[in-house]
Design an enzyme around this catalytic site. Structure first.
Site: not given
Ligand code: NDP
Ligand code: OXD
Length: 325
Positions: A240, A288
């Site tokens: 993000r 994005h």
């Molecule tokens: P998940 O919830 O599956 O994974 C999130 C990961 O981030 C986990 O490993 C989590 O740790 C880690 N995390 C969260 N907070 C912290 C922190 N404070 N410190 C360290 N690690 C942290 O999410 P997804 O993988 O499905 O998606 C991740 C992000 O990708 C979404 O929230 C979105 O913002 C972004 N995204 C962007 C897209 C785009 O088109 N640009 C498309 C899809 C997603 P833990 O394993 O310990 O829970």
């Molecule tokens: C998502 C994105 O969060 O597309 O899936 O940004």
């Protein structure tokens, strides 16, 4: 869903009409003909609405639906929902689907390769018809650090492992992934960064992660023991925009602390015309769309969640509001 009319609302996204059409098309496959589909702002009698498919709804809009039972996020990230102080206290399910995950793994794989193979320099040379060799490291000589080891991070690691990169990963709690040396929490962040040549960020935006990609973090990326053919550390952010401090990224690029960057997300979207990021020769900008899922997959996921809810089955991918993701 048979026998009982259910009113659902698609709200917030510019793609809402497209999502609504896909929900209408897919609905018969989910066992019912009784669907009352509405698209914001034409919500009709708000008391009827029980399910919402949402992306960045106007703040307070979901609160106006007194009988809402479930919110399904169009995205994997839910910061666009949780920032609403009036978000109703009903389960929020985030979008998790192979269509989305596969696209993110492609994006991370593509951009890691692009910088490892110094493609921004070759494209610049091409624009000047300049035929010039640049030394490039092999994948196995480069350490890629993935921030966020959830659905997106794990899928990206799998793709990168196939090329032979040395993989590091950082998450909030300890994770175990094949071929990835993992680090957890704030206490191990510096150690993770010190072993990272290319940083690929797929973190969610939460109060803890906001602004984490700043100059201080960039300065901690590996600067010693790096393969000589890699001119400097690289940042890839597909999480993000709120995770990054763009003025710090530019300053680090200008100071040579950062060699290159790929950015898919921005503090302000669309990225304003006046941003110097647009014109930096070693910054790759995408709008994005690292993982832009099809309306068909999103509609199917939404209908699957509604069906599970109606059958009293447990919902999947429910957001933990206290964690913020
Ligand atoms: P998940 O919830 O599956 O994974 C999130 C990961 O981030 C986990 O490993 C989590 O740790 C880690 N995390 C969260 N907070 C912290 C922190 N404070 N410190 C360290 N690690 C942290 O999410 P997804 O993988 O499905 O998606 C991740 C992000 O990708 C979404 O929230 C979105 O913002 C972004 N995204 C962007 C897209 C785009 O088109 N640009 C498309 C899809 C997603 P833990 O394993 O310990 O829970
Ligand atoms: C998502 C994105 O969060 O597309 O899936 O940004």
């Amino acid at each position: 869903m048979k026998g009982r009319e259910v009113a659902v609302l698609v709200i917030g996204s510019k793609r809402a009409p497209e999502f609504a059409a896909a929900v209408r098309e897919q609905h018969p496959q989910f066992g019912g003909g009784d669907l009352d589909l509405r698209v914001w702002p034409d919500a009709g009698r708000v008391e009827d609405i029980r399910y919402a498919l949402a992306w960045g709804p106007p703040p307070g809009a979901l609160k106006s639906l007194p009988n809402l039972e479930l919110i399904v996020s169009v995205g994997a990230g839910v910061d666009h929902l949780l920032k609403d102080p009036d978000l109703p206290n009903v389960p929020v399910a985030r979008y998790v689907d192979p269509d989305l995950t596969g696209r993110m793994a492609e994006y991370i794989g593509l951009h890691v390769l692009l910088h490892q193979r110094r493609m921004t320099e070759f494209l610049e040379q091409q624009s000047k018809q300049e035929w010039k060799y640049q030394p490039e490291p092999a994948a196995h000589e480069v350490r890629v650090g993935i921030m966020g080891l959830g659905v997106m991070g794990a899928a990206s690691a799998k793709v990168l492992a196939a090329f032979g990169y040395k993989l590091r990963g950082w998450s909030r709690t300890r994770r175990s992934l094949p071929a990835v040396t993992t680090f957890a929490g704030g206490a191990e962040l510096d150690a993770f960064l010190q072993e990272t040549d290319i940083l690929a960020c797929v973190l969610p935006l939460t109060p803890e992660t906001s602004g984490i990609l700043d100059r201080d973090l960039i300065r901690k990326l590996s600067r010693s023991g790096r393969h000589e053919r890699m001119p400097g550390p690289v940042l890839i952010n597909a999480g993000r925009g709120g995770l990054q401090v763009e003025s710090d990224i530019l300053a680090a690029l200008d100071a040579g602390e950062l060699y290159a960057a790929s950015l898919d997300v921005f503090e302000t979207e669309p990225l304003p015309h006046e941003s110097p990021l647009w014109r930096h020769p070693r910054v790759v900008i995408t709008p994005h769309n690292a993982a832009e899922s099809t309306s068909r997959s999103i509609a199917r996921y939404f209908l699957r969640q509604i069906r599970a809810h109606q059958l009293g089955e447990s919902l999947t991918n429910v957001v933990d509001r206290t964690r913020g993701y």
